[in-house]
Scaffold this active site. Structure first.
Site, PDB file in Angstrom:
ATOM      1  N   LYS A  23       7.525  38.646  34.472  1.00  0.00           N
ATOM      2  CA  LYS A  23       8.100  37.375  34.014  1.00  0.00           C
ATOM      3  C   LYS A  23       7.168  36.225  34.342  1.00  0.00           C
ATOM      4  CE  LYS A  23      11.011  35.114  36.711  1.00  0.00           C
ATOM      5  NZ  LYS A  23      10.775  33.726  37.137  1.00  0.00           N
ATOM      6  N   ASN A  24       6.682  36.186  35.596  1.00  0.00           N
ATOM      7  CA  ASN A  24       5.891  35.045  36.056  1.00  0.00           C
ATOM      8  C   ASN A  24       4.467  35.034  35.514  1.00  0.00           C
ATOM      9  OD1 ASN A  24       8.126  34.125  37.308  1.00  0.00           O
ATOM     10  ND2 ASN A  24       7.553  34.817  39.344  1.00  0.00           N
ATOM     11  N   ARG A  94      12.870  25.775  35.416  1.00  0.00           N
ATOM     12  CA  ARG A  94      11.844  24.874  35.952  1.00  0.00           C
ATOM     13  C   ARG A  94      10.472  25.161  35.385  1.00  0.00           C
ATOM     14  NH1 ARG A  94      12.652  22.712  40.202  1.00  0.00           N
ATOM     15  NH2 ARG A  94      10.444  22.504  40.550  1.00  0.00           N
ATOM     16  N   CYS A 118      16.589  23.206  42.876  1.00  0.00           N
ATOM     17  CA  CYS A 118      17.290  24.441  42.497  1.00  0.00           C
ATOM     18  C   CYS A 118      17.863  25.073  43.751  1.00  0.00           C
ATOM     19  CB  CYS A 118      16.378  25.376  41.717  1.00  0.00           C
ATOM     20  SG  CYS A 118      15.430  26.517  42.714  1.00  0.00           S
ATOM     21  N   ARG A 123      11.812  21.728  45.473  1.00  0.00           N
ATOM     22  CA  ARG A 123      10.737  22.151  44.550  1.00  0.00           C
ATOM     23  C   ARG A 123      10.133  20.991  43.756  1.00  0.00           C
ATOM     24  NH1 ARG A 123      12.359  27.778  41.800  1.00  0.00           N
ATOM     25  NH2 ARG A 123      10.120  27.900  41.570  1.00  0.00           N
ATOM     26  N   PRO A 124       9.534  20.011  44.425  1.00  0.00           N
ATOM     27  CA  PRO A 124       8.897  18.902  43.705  1.00  0.00           C
ATOM     28  C   PRO A 124       7.669  19.392  42.931  1.00  0.00           C
ATOM     29  CG  PRO A 124       8.323  18.850  46.031  1.00  0.00           C
ATOM     30  CD  PRO A 124       9.336  19.948  45.878  1.00  0.00           C
ATOM     31  N   ASP A 126       4.883  17.242  42.716  1.00  0.00           N
ATOM     32  CA  ASP A 126       3.915  16.186  43.040  1.00  0.00           C
ATOM     33  C   ASP A 126       2.475  16.669  42.966  1.00  0.00           C
ATOM     34  OD1 ASP A 126       3.383  16.638  46.443  1.00  0.00           O
ATOM     35  OD2 ASP A 126       4.929  17.729  45.345  1.00  0.00           O
ATOM     36  N   GLN A 127       2.228  17.913  43.326  1.00  0.00           N
ATOM     37  CA  GLN A 127       0.848  18.425  43.277  1.00  0.00           C
ATOM     38  C   GLN A 127       0.364  18.563  41.831  1.00  0.00           C
ATOM     39  OE1 GLN A 127      -1.020  19.032  46.234  1.00  0.00           O
ATOM     40  NE2 GLN A 127       0.741  17.878  47.002  1.00  0.00           N
ATOM     41  N   ASP A 306       9.320  36.265  46.910  1.00  0.00           N
ATOM     42  CA  ASP A 306      10.209  36.835  45.892  1.00  0.00           C
ATOM     43  C   ASP A 306      10.685  38.243  46.240  1.00  0.00           C
ATOM     44  OD1 ASP A 306       8.459  35.284  43.069  1.00  0.00           O
ATOM     45  OD2 ASP A 306       9.807  34.474  44.584  1.00  0.00           O
ATOM     46  N   ILE A 328       8.009  29.588  52.455  1.00  0.00           N
ATOM     47  CA  ILE A 328       7.705  28.958  51.161  1.00  0.00           C
ATOM     48  C   ILE A 328       8.821  28.016  50.704  1.00  0.00           C
ATOM     49  CG2 ILE A 328       7.075  29.387  48.754  1.00  0.00           C
ATOM     50  CD1 ILE A 328       4.980  30.553  50.517  1.00  0.00           C
ATOM     51  N   ARG A 398      17.654  36.572  34.106  1.00  0.00           N
ATOM     52  CA  ARG A 398      16.515  35.667  33.944  1.00  0.00           C
ATOM     53  C   ARG A 398      15.198  36.359  34.233  1.00  0.00           C
ATOM     54  NH1 ARG A 398      16.984  30.001  36.594  1.00  0.00           N
ATOM     55  NH2 ARG A 398      15.049  29.961  35.392  1.00  0.00           N
TER      56      ARG A 398
HETATM   57  C1  EPZ Z   1       6.291  30.359  41.415  1.00  0.00           C
HETATM   58  O1  EPZ Z   1       7.109  29.187  41.493  1.00  0.00           O
HETATM   59  C2  EPZ Z   1       7.201  31.475  40.915  1.00  0.00           C
HETATM   60  N1  EPZ Z   1       7.736  31.107  39.616  1.00  0.00           N
HETATM   61  C3  EPZ Z   1       8.339  31.682  41.910  1.00  0.00           C
HETATM   62  O2  EPZ Z   1       9.106  32.796  41.479  1.00  0.00           O
HETATM   63  C4  EPZ Z   1       7.753  32.017  43.271  1.00  0.00           C
HETATM   64  O3  EPZ Z   1       8.785  32.099  44.218  1.00  0.00           O
HETATM   65  C5  EPZ Z   1       6.778  30.909  43.706  1.00  0.00           C
HETATM   66  O4  EPZ Z   1       5.768  30.704  42.706  1.00  0.00           O
HETATM   67  C6  EPZ Z   1       6.073  31.244  45.015  1.00  0.00           C
HETATM   68  O5  EPZ Z   1       5.412  32.453  44.935  1.00  0.00           O
HETATM   69  C7  EPZ Z   1       6.942  31.235  38.511  1.00  0.00           C
HETATM   70  O6  EPZ Z   1       5.797  31.623  38.554  1.00  0.00           O
HETATM   71  C8  EPZ Z   1       7.561  30.861  37.203  1.00  0.00           C
HETATM   72  P1  EPZ Z   1       5.119  26.961  44.063  1.00  0.00           P
HETATM   73  P2  EPZ Z   1       6.444  27.743  41.701  1.00  0.00           P
HETATM   74  O7  EPZ Z   1       4.735  25.749  43.288  1.00  0.00           O
HETATM   75  O8  EPZ Z   1       5.106  27.697  41.083  1.00  0.00           O
HETATM   76  C9  EPZ Z   1       6.170  23.401  47.088  1.00  0.00           C
HETATM   77  C10 EPZ Z   1      11.042  34.075  41.049  1.00  0.00           C
HETATM   78  O9  EPZ Z   1      11.932  34.491  41.816  1.00  0.00           O
HETATM   79  N2  EPZ Z   1       5.548  22.513  46.073  1.00  0.00           N
HETATM   80  O10 EPZ Z   1       4.057  27.923  44.390  1.00  0.00           O
HETATM   81  O11 EPZ Z   1       7.461  26.738  41.287  1.00  0.00           O
HETATM   82  C11 EPZ Z   1       7.434  24.087  46.587  1.00  0.00           C
HETATM   83  O12 EPZ Z   1       8.558  23.263  46.748  1.00  0.00           O
HETATM   84  C12 EPZ Z   1      10.508  32.629  41.202  1.00  0.00           C
HETATM   85  O13 EPZ Z   1      10.531  34.730  40.140  1.00  0.00           O
HETATM   86  C13 EPZ Z   1       5.442  21.165  46.340  1.00  0.00           C
HETATM   87  O14 EPZ Z   1       5.865  20.676  47.389  1.00  0.00           O
HETATM   88  O15 EPZ Z   1       6.293  27.703  43.285  1.00  0.00           O
HETATM   89  C14 EPZ Z   1       7.474  25.342  47.443  1.00  0.00           C
HETATM   90  O16 EPZ Z   1       8.058  25.038  48.663  1.00  0.00           O
HETATM   91  C15 EPZ Z   1      11.271  31.826  42.192  1.00  0.00           C
HETATM   92  N3  EPZ Z   1       4.852  20.376  45.410  1.00  0.00           N
HETATM   93  C16 EPZ Z   1       5.993  25.671  47.596  1.00  0.00           C
HETATM   94  O17 EPZ Z   1       5.272  24.479  47.340  1.00  0.00           O
HETATM   95  C17 EPZ Z   1       4.361  20.869  44.218  1.00  0.00           C
HETATM   96  O18 EPZ Z   1       3.853  20.105  43.389  1.00  0.00           O
HETATM   97  C18 EPZ Z   1       5.468  26.763  46.671  1.00  0.00           C
HETATM   98  O19 EPZ Z   1       5.906  26.477  45.367  1.00  0.00           O
HETATM   99  C19 EPZ Z   1       4.485  22.244  43.972  1.00  0.00           C
HETATM  100  C20 EPZ Z   1       5.077  23.060  44.917  1.00  0.00           C
END
Ligand code: EPZ
Length: 418
Positions: A23-24, A94, A118, A123-124, A126-127, A306, A328, A398
């Site tokens: 999926k991802n 998202r 969520c 899950r901001p 900002d990056q 995950d 995470i 999903r």
């Molecule tokens: C991806 O989400 C996956 N989703 C998630 O899978 C997975 O849990 C996650 O990566 C971590 O491995 C998809 O690929 C569609 P992150 P993503 O940005 O990209 C913080 C599942 O179950 N953060 O790596 O949204 C954030 O809040 C889903 O299949 C910021 O603060 O995750 C989190 O605490 C759930 N600012 C951490 O970083 C930002 O701009 C990692 O989030 C971006 C992220």
């Protein structure tokens, strides 16, 4: 529409089952189609609710889809019909934020609803936004929408404050059409990021270092179409293997990518399962009660967040006490209370959970709160004495393609109910 899964547990799962595409990896691959006017063919797009949402979003943006009998999907965005990703779609998924980079890079303007929080965390993004600003985009937030504009993005050095998977993917797609070279430092190394880079290179992008913490993207004026096979789903693979371990069974997953699951397989062995790998086949044999093992989630190649919920279900019936540390997401223990309803002894405190193993789960009605939480409740139900009813299974749909069919093929007594 059937909203519950009814599971009669207590029998070991046996046999082999094929894993679906990730999926991802499928979601960013579909969004990459926005970067070109040429057709993009993906050989093995999984049938998932999130894929359906992504298709609807791309159609709004001008995408046309055709599905071949063998399961390949072709999408073509001959021209961008819109630059807006509406709230009603983004709020359901998202990952819709992954259209922001491609829209900005190809069309110079994007209006994307800001994803809210969520179940598992704030899950901001900002990056993502900081990175687009570094590439020269004007970014503002208005009425709940990100408004982004740039005549042409300019390559630069981007250092992320933390590892973000979709952030890395979004910036990589944007940088592919930027003027000059972009270097992403502290990039995510997840296999899904590497798979997207492989696709973009097949489309004509110039990317090096994907899979490492430093990715270099040499922008080009335009890229073309391609044909691509999406990687197998390492989280689905792990989930199916845990199904074997938690039921005291013998399960083989085929069509897998063992190199993407190193820490998951090592943790299964620590819990006492016998793991063997043969090409794209992974076998898990677990005839004993699981042993307790501590878990700390971290970005790839660390232990995947995950898989945390699925292992909490396994450790709930392990011999001994385990400590789980979730690094995470700040709110990813919602499944603990539901597992406790099945007789588990789990205490959570902030980012840690103490799991004191019990001999067995009891069947009970439980409620899913998010995608991986729903998987952990299904796993507990497979091991439980009696009947478990998991409600709100739309969460499961999903991210898992026909999970109950696959589990039934391994001998599980599981079915949907209205
Ligand atoms: C991806 O989400 C996956 N989703 C998630 O899978 C997975 O849990 C996650 O990566 C971590 O491995 C998809 O690929 C569609 P992150 P993503 O940005 O990209 C913080 C599942 O179950 N953060 O790596 O949204 C954030 O809040 C889903 O299949 C910021 O603060 O995750 C989190 O605490 C759930 N600012 C951490 O970083 C930002 O701009 C990692 O989030 C971006 C992220």
């Amino acid at each position: 529409m059937a909203t519950r899964l009814v599971i009669d547990g207590g029998r070991p799962l046996e046999g082999q089952v094929e894993v679906s595409a990730a999926k991802n990896a499928a979601l960013p691959a579909l969004c990459a189609a926005l970067l070109t006017a040429e057709p993009l063919t993906l050989d093995n797009v999984p049938s998932l609710a999130d894929v359906t949402t992504t298709r609807a979003l791309l159609e709004r943006l001008g995408g046309e889809f055709s599905d071949e009998p063998g399961g390949a999907t072709t999408v073509r965005v001959a021209r961008l019909a819109s630059h807006e990703a509406p709230y009603e779609l983004v709020s359901t998924m998202r990952a819709s934020v992954l259209v922001l980079g491609p829209l900005l890079a190809r069309g110079g303007v994007a209006r994307v609803a800001l994803p809210g929080g969520c179940a598992i965390g704030l899950r901001p993004i900002d990056q993502h936004l900081k990175g687009f600003q570094k590439l020269g985009a004007d970014i503002s937030i208005q009425n709940g929408y990100v408004e982004a504009r740039a005549s042409r993005l300019k390559g630069t050095l981007i250092t992320n404050d933390l590892v973000t998977v979709t952030g890395t993917e979004n910036l990589m797609m944007a940088a592919a059409l930027a003027e000059g070279t972009t270097v992403l430092v502290n990039a995510a190394r997840e296999p899904e990021v590497s798979d997207l880079a492989r696709l973009l290179v097949a489309m004509g992008a110039r990317i090096e270092g994907a899979g490492t913490a430093r990715i270099e993207i040499q922008g080009v004026p335009e890229i073309g179409g391609a044909r691509h096979r999406i990687i197998p789903d390492r989280i689905e693979t792990g989930t199916l293997l845990v199904a074997g371990a938690i039921t005291g069974g013998d399960v083989t997953v085929t069509g897998a990518a063992p190199r993407h699951l190193t820490t998951t397989l090592a943790k299964l062995e620590e819990c006492g399962a016998a793991i063997s790998v043969d090409g794209d086949r992974i076998r898990c044999v677990a005839r004993q009660r699981p042993r307790a093992a501590d878990i700390i989630t971290s970005p790839f190649p660390g232990f995947p967040t995950d898989m945390q919920a699925q292992f909490m279900a396994l450790l709930g019936v392990a011999d001994g006490t385990a400590k789980i540390t979730e690094t995470i997401f700040e709110n990813r223990f919602m499944h603990a209370a539901e597992l406790n309803r099945m007789g588990a002894r789990i205490e959570t405190d902030g980012s840690t959970a103490m799991v004191r193993g019990v001999p067995a789960y009891q069947g009970a009605p439980v409620m899913a709160t998010d995608l991986r939480a729903s998987a952990s409740l299904v796993l507990a139900g497979l091991a439980a004495h009696g009947t478990t009813e998991v409600s709100r299974v739309y969460h499961l749909d999903r991210g898992y393609e026909r999970l109950e069919d696959k589990l039934r093929s391994l001998g599980a007594r599981i079915q949907r109910a209205g």
